[in-house]
Design a protein around this motif. Structure first.
Motif: not given
Length: 639
Positions: A88-115
């Motif tokens: 499963d460690k071979a899919f580290e790239y996917g885990y990193e992408l998923q984290k970036r997607i989640d971080d962007l989701g958090t930013q969308l909630e906090k900064n709707p003006s830049n949605s």
């Protein structure tokens, strides 16, 4: 399009130029073999491509966000988790992408003006995650691990339980599962059996990214690559086509150079012979010194090792009768409960070159040890023919090579007198070139000692050679020298090898172990594969009216049957064949269903919906379990 590119790259170690103004471009779809003599710098070049070593000069350019995976020859180990967890460690790239997607989701909630900008970035990352195969990672991991020889029972084993060779299989599996844009594989077939090599061939043939690999398996190269880069004297040159085509083109290209090389070698030999014979005689000393000066000043012509024509023959095989060896009812168990070899019969005749085939653990090496007389803890009988003298090679032979004498001194002490003048060439063919022959035995690596042990055996007057993986630690050129010598050998050969090209060119008989009773195929390896393709489950096993007298034969037995008995057995055989055919039909239908489900899982409308994806995955697992069940029934029916 992803790429990694060199331009005018140079690298030196001390006063030796490893790379001189090297240029190479690997891109999506590249299928490249890197070739060159041992020690030419292939592994170093791959490390520079991977970004692990910085060149002295030149440029290394990598397309933005291109992903590169690198597999070294050896030395990787894994610990602290199960096999599936490590995979499963071979899919580290996917885990990193998923984290970036989640971080962007958090930013969308906090900064709707830049949605709008954030939503666009998130959508792009979601698409990358889908393209990476993230939602199919479990089935991908299982497919790759099983393809490389692991069983489902291995999935929950701790990684530290696996041996060194299996550790490298884990590393290879992880490199493949990453699905990188560029794969860099340094000797990926070193630890693979034939079945795993065949699977890797198919994987690379269908691989959408680009790859560069080093391998000493000509067949593997021929079916996987379409261009060759040769590293010779620090310079890199490209040849389109497969490996066999490269060899033909290169040989033609260097025809004049090879002729000059051979002429120079003859001159060197004459000068050295004169110096050796007359260097200490007063009347010839001056002339010997002149010859030595001439040798010292001579600019040596160099050609790739693979194009040097070195050939040697074995000492004449002692005379033996037609029957070399007979095995009757051989059984072998290590734990007293399960037989590695079960009631095996075999008759070996003079001149045969028998390859023992089968998966790892099928008993191939065990059988060879029994034939060689190294293992006597078995039941049944082994009857050698008159005058049979056995020579045995395995990787364990390396343990007997020790002492503070040089390689050349050691070989001179064991070689027949008529072969001593040819020893330098023979040692060169087995990768001991130049000053290597003056190395002490005690400083040699395990692989070097194995090559010495093999060459020592080949110089012995025997008529039955038993060889367990003789091509390990040899490059393509050395394999060719060994192959030619074995084909000219006047005795009998029994061998195990994972090099398909070597097997195809040497074997004229095949004994297949594993998956039920041992099966003997009276033909070459191509014939053996044809029989497997025809699914000859009953070849040599069918019972029925084989002649007018009503007799049917198996090794060592002759049975006379009545007409009624023949009719009954023929009826039973037809029933079994019908059962087998029905099971094969079931398997085909189940495999088709599994393929359709996997295609559904690849549909964005399914894998982007968690509930749908889970439902389809459950169906796939149910069908896979049914396939295992029917396969077990099929194996029992076949036996």
């Amino acid at each position: 399009m992803a790429f990694v590119q060199f331009s005018q790259v140079s690298l030196a170690f001390g006063d030796r130029d490893i790379l001189k103004n090297v240029t190479i471009n690997l891109r999506t779809g590249s299928k490249v073999a890197l070739t060159g003599a041992n020690g030419s710098g292939k592994s170093t070049l791959i490390k520079v491509l991977a970004g692990l070593i910085n060149p002295d000069s030149g440029e290394r350019a990598v397309q933005k966000e291109s992903r590169i995976a690198y597999l070294p020859q050896s030395g990787l180990t894994h610990h602290g988790c199960t096999l599936l967890e490590e995979a499963d460690k071979a899919f580290e790239y996917g885990y990193e992408l998923q984290k970036r997607i989640d971080d962007l989701g958090t930013q969308l909630e906090k900064n709707p003006s830049n949605s709008a900008v954030l939503a666009q970035q998130q959508a792009e990352l979601i698409q990358k995650l889908e393209d990476s195969g993230w939602y199919r990672r479990q089935s991908v991991a299982e497919s790759v691990l099983i393809g490389l020889g692991f069983s489902r029972s291995d999935f929950d084993r701790n990684t530290e339980e696996f041996s060194g060779g299996w550790q490298m299989r884990i590393a290879l599996a992880k490199a493949l599962m990453q699905g990188p844009d560029i794969l860099l594989l340094d000797e990926p077939t070193n630890y693979l059996d034939l079945e795993a090599r065949s699977w890797l061939e198919s994987f690379l043939i269908n691989y959408k990214g680009g790859f560069l690999l080093v391998s000493h398996d000509r067949y593997f190269l021929d079916v996987t690559i379409n261009e060759v880069y040769e590293l010779f004297n620090g310079e890199l040159k490209r040849y389109p086509g497969n490996y066999t085509h490269y060899e033909k083109v290169r040989e033609t290209e260097l025809k004049t150079l090879i002729a000059a090389y051979e002429q120079q070698q003859q001159e060197i030999t004459k000068l050295q012979d004169f110096i050796t014979r007359f260097g200490y005689k007063a009347t010839k000393a001056a002339q010997a010194q002149e010859y030595q000066k001439k040798l010292d000043k001579m600019v040596r012509i160099e050609i790739p090792e693979s194009l040097k024509k070195i050939h040697f023959t074995f000492p004449p095989a002692p005379h033996a009768g037609r029957l070399v060896l007979r095995l009757n009812g051989i059984c072998k168990s290590y734990d007293g409960a399960h037989n590695v070899l079960d009631n095996l019969d075999l008759t070996l005749e003079n001149g045969q070159r028998l390859v023992v085939a089968g998966k790892n653990g099928a008993g191939k090496s065990t059988l060879l040890r029994i034939i060689a007389g190294q293992d006597t803890a078995f039941s049944g009988e082994m009857i050698p023919g008159a005058g049979v003298k056995i020579g045995y090679f395995s990787q364990d032979n390396a343990e007997t090579i020790k002492g503070n004498v040089t390689i050349l001194e050691y070989m001179e002490s064991v070689a027949p007198l008529d072969l001593i003048p040819k020893l330098r060439d023979m040692l060169g063919a087995f990768l001991f070139r130049g000053d290597d022959v003056f190395k002490s035995l005690d400083v040699l690596s395990g692989g070097e000692k194995s090559r010495i042990a093999l060459l020592k055996l080949l110089l012995s007057p025997v008529n039955l050679l038993v060889l367990d993986e003789p091509t390990n630690h040899l490059d393509l050129h050395s394999k060719d020298v060994l192959l030619n010598a074995l084909r000219d050998f006047g005795g009998t050969v029994v061998f195990v090898s994972h090099d398909r090209g070597f097997i195809e060119q040497l074997a004229n008989r095949v004994l297949s172990l594993g998956n039920g009773p041992a099966r003997y195929y009276p033909g070459d390896y191509t014939y053996y594969l044809e029989q497997l393709e025809k699914n000859a489950a009953f070849e040599g096993k069918s019972v029925g009216p084989s002649s007018a007298s009503g007799t049917t034969s198996s090794p060592g037995t002759t049975v006379t049957l009545s007409w009624e008995e023949q009719k009954r057995l023929e009826s039973e055989r037809r029933k079994k064949e019908k059962t087998l055919a029905n099971l094969e039909k079931q398997l085909a239908e189940l495999e088709q269903k599994k393929s359709e489900l996997e295609n559904r899982l690849a549909d964005p409308a399914v894998y982007s919906n968690g509930e749908k994806a889970k439902a389809v995955q459950r169906e796939i697992e149910e069908v896979a379990a049914k396939i295992e069940e029917v396969t077990e029934q099929w194996m029992q029916a076949s036996e």
